[in-house]
Each structure stands twice: as structure tokens, then as C-alpha cells.
Design a protein around this motif. Sequence first.
Motif: not given
Length: 445
Positions: A12, A15, A343-344, A346, A348-352
Motif C-alpha cells: 500500500v 495511492n 477501513y473495515h 468502509q 477510510l481506504s488503505l491508500e488514504k
Amino acid sequence: MGRVLIKNVNIVNENRVYESDVLLEDEIILRIAPSISDANAKVIDAFGKFLLPGLIDDQVHFREPGLTHKGDIASESRAAVAGGITSFMEQPNTNPQTTTLEKLEEKFARAAETSFANYSFLFGGTNDNLEEIKRLDKNACSGIKLFLGSSTGNMLVDNEVVIENIFRNTEMVISAHCEDETTIKRNLAEYREKYGDDIPIKYHPLIRSAEACYLSSSKAIALAKKTGARFHVFHLSTGIETDLFRNDIPLMQKKITAEVCIHHLWFSDADYDAKGTLIKWNPAVKSAGDRSKLWEALLDDRIDVIATDHAPHTLEEKNNVYTQAPSGGPLVQHALPAMLQKYHEQVLSLEKLVEKMCHNPAVLFDIDKRGFIREGYYADLVLVDLDDPWKVTKENIAYECGWSPFEETVFTSKITHTFVNGHLAYEHGEFSKQRNAKRLTFNRS
């Protein structure tokens, strides 16, 4: 240390999420490629796991010197490594305070002996140390810290002429705690008249109010614009403050930036009944509406950095009546698991997440060769299993103070390995006895 080959991992970074191998040689990321073979390397098969750059926490209080019954550089940096934080910037409100060049270098010397994570320190501005600030080399440390509202350590800077002079006399990032002292004192007097010292904790966000935060941060930002200073607002806690910041230009072009902390993204005033003074922070945890607006600003890039403001106190200290209970709590071990929980959910994305906790602190503070997974960069890396639930208990807390506001929380994701400069500092709950931390270096032309 030799070579380490991390195979079949989901990287990761910048982005993107993609599968690759990563070869480390001593302190450096030597090669990133889809298929690497090296007979001389120690191999870690990371199939199904995710590799993040080591997190950079721009705001911690590790309590050394002078307050080491709460924690010290060794204990708290060790906990940070367990939480995937490989570099930290520690604050100046210790005892003695870090407000002279001599005391700054004493901290660096101590960290060189004891820290498990890479380290730097912020130099404290006061009402009377402008000449020391002028002497400070712009590449010597993380930057300048101003307490524009009182907090632990009594480092309040309230002389407006001095503040403007500091803004005009450094090229370094000036980071600030922004709360209006007059507003807080007025509010505290009102509640003290009603309740004495035993003020119900639910009134903390009304005493250290949104108004107090906005008055201070808006005034400081106006001064930064007037003087052209590089200004970073620590631990935003209110929705109204988020409108003070821009998202229409990239971070590299911003002169005024902002940070939000884990506790202001996780808790709200609805949690005071259950958590009490364990979630007493300055600035205060405020309403669910404020929390929602902080998330909105984080995701649309008005807020640039996620940090912890890790600030341990003993349980005995925290269990005092309101006016005697200190503000702050331990967070470095649980910051990444908490954000991975988002993240789980939904949110926050891993990339963010990686952008806000790894890339952006490196960019904002001009840190040399850290915060990214790139060939030639230092091998500060965190390996995460996104599906290995675990519960926070006293038995697995690494903080010297022995407690966490997340006790009994079940996190879905677990940190399995943390590398600091290529050294495997943490693996499946076990710490290496060897330290390989370095003083952070900066590229400020």
C-alpha cells in the motif's frame, strides 16, 4: 542485518495497492519487483498480508526527562513500534522543558541511547526564548512548537508581540496547540462555581469549548498569512475549524496545514459517561457532529495528517477529580489498529490511511527518505494481517502506564511485523532486544 526478502505481499503506497516482492539490504529498501529471488536473504512469505510504510507520528509526549513515572523514551517508543509507528516527533513540555539548544541536544543524546523508533523533537517556543529560536538550525529538529492554549507543562505563549516575532523569525514548521485561554478560564470559573473541583467530566467540551478552539486557531492562521510563516495546527477537534483550511492545492504548496488525532476521530461526548477522565484530552473530545465534520475534512484533504498526541498518565492521576485529573492518554500502540478498523467499516481506504499517517508527515516536515516504500529509502515497514481479530487487554498493553482507552475493544486487524531501518524490531507480539533507531534528518534548503 544482511538481506530480508518479503515475498507475495500487498504493498500500500502512493495511492496504489499491488502485489510485489520487496528486498531489503541492511537499512535500505534495495528492490521492489513482482518476483525476486535471493539465496542469501531471509525470506518472509507475506501472502495475503499488507505492507505499509512505517508510520510517522508528528505529535507524541514520551515524558522524558522529568515525568518518567508516566513513561519514557524507551517504553513509549517500544509501544510505538508495536503499533507500526517507526518514527516520532516528541513535544517540548517535559521537565525541564525543551526550550534551549542544550536541552534539545540532551534529548537527542538520550534517544540515541534508548529509543526503539526513529526520533526527532520539537523545540518549544516561550514568551522569552526568541533568541534561542533564531540560533536553531532549520535542519536540526522537526520544528517549533507553540502552546497557544495551556496544557500539561505550563508552556502557554500569550504575548502577541512575541508570537508574531516567532512567526517572522523561523523558516521551520511552527506547530501549535490552539485554544483561547481567556475563554477557557471564563468557562472553568463558571463550572467551578457550580460544582467546585469535582466538575462532571461531561462538561469538559463545554469548558474547553469549540469557541475557544476557533478563536485561537483562526487568529493564529490570520497571523501566519500576514507573516508568511509555515504553520501547522495540531489536533483539530471541532467542525467549525475545518473551514479554515484549503484542499484546492497539493500539500507541497500549502503553507497552512492541519492534523487530527485518533481520539477525536474515534470518541465523542457520548463516551464520557463510560470512559470518564480516561478520555479527557486538551482539546476536548467534542460532539458526534464535530467528529463527523473532522472525518469529512480528513477525507477531502483539508486535514493533512492523522497523529496520536500520545500523552500517558498513571491511572492514579487520571482518577482524580476533574480539576486535578491531567489531560491526555496513551495511543501509539493502538492508532493503526483503530484506523484499520475504520477501513473495515468502509470509512477510510488503505491508500488514504497511508497518505495521512505515512506520506504526508514526511512531506510536511521535509523528512529525508522515509514515509514511502521506495527503492533507496530507509526500510521502515509495517506488515499487517487485515483479518486476525484481537482484544486489547491489560496483558497485551505495552505502555508504561499500563492502561488504554481502547481496553476491551476488539480490533479486526493485527500488526505482525515492524521493521525499523531494516531491522525486525517487532514480530508477532515479541520485541527485539536490539535497537536500530536513527535521528530523523530533514531536507530543508
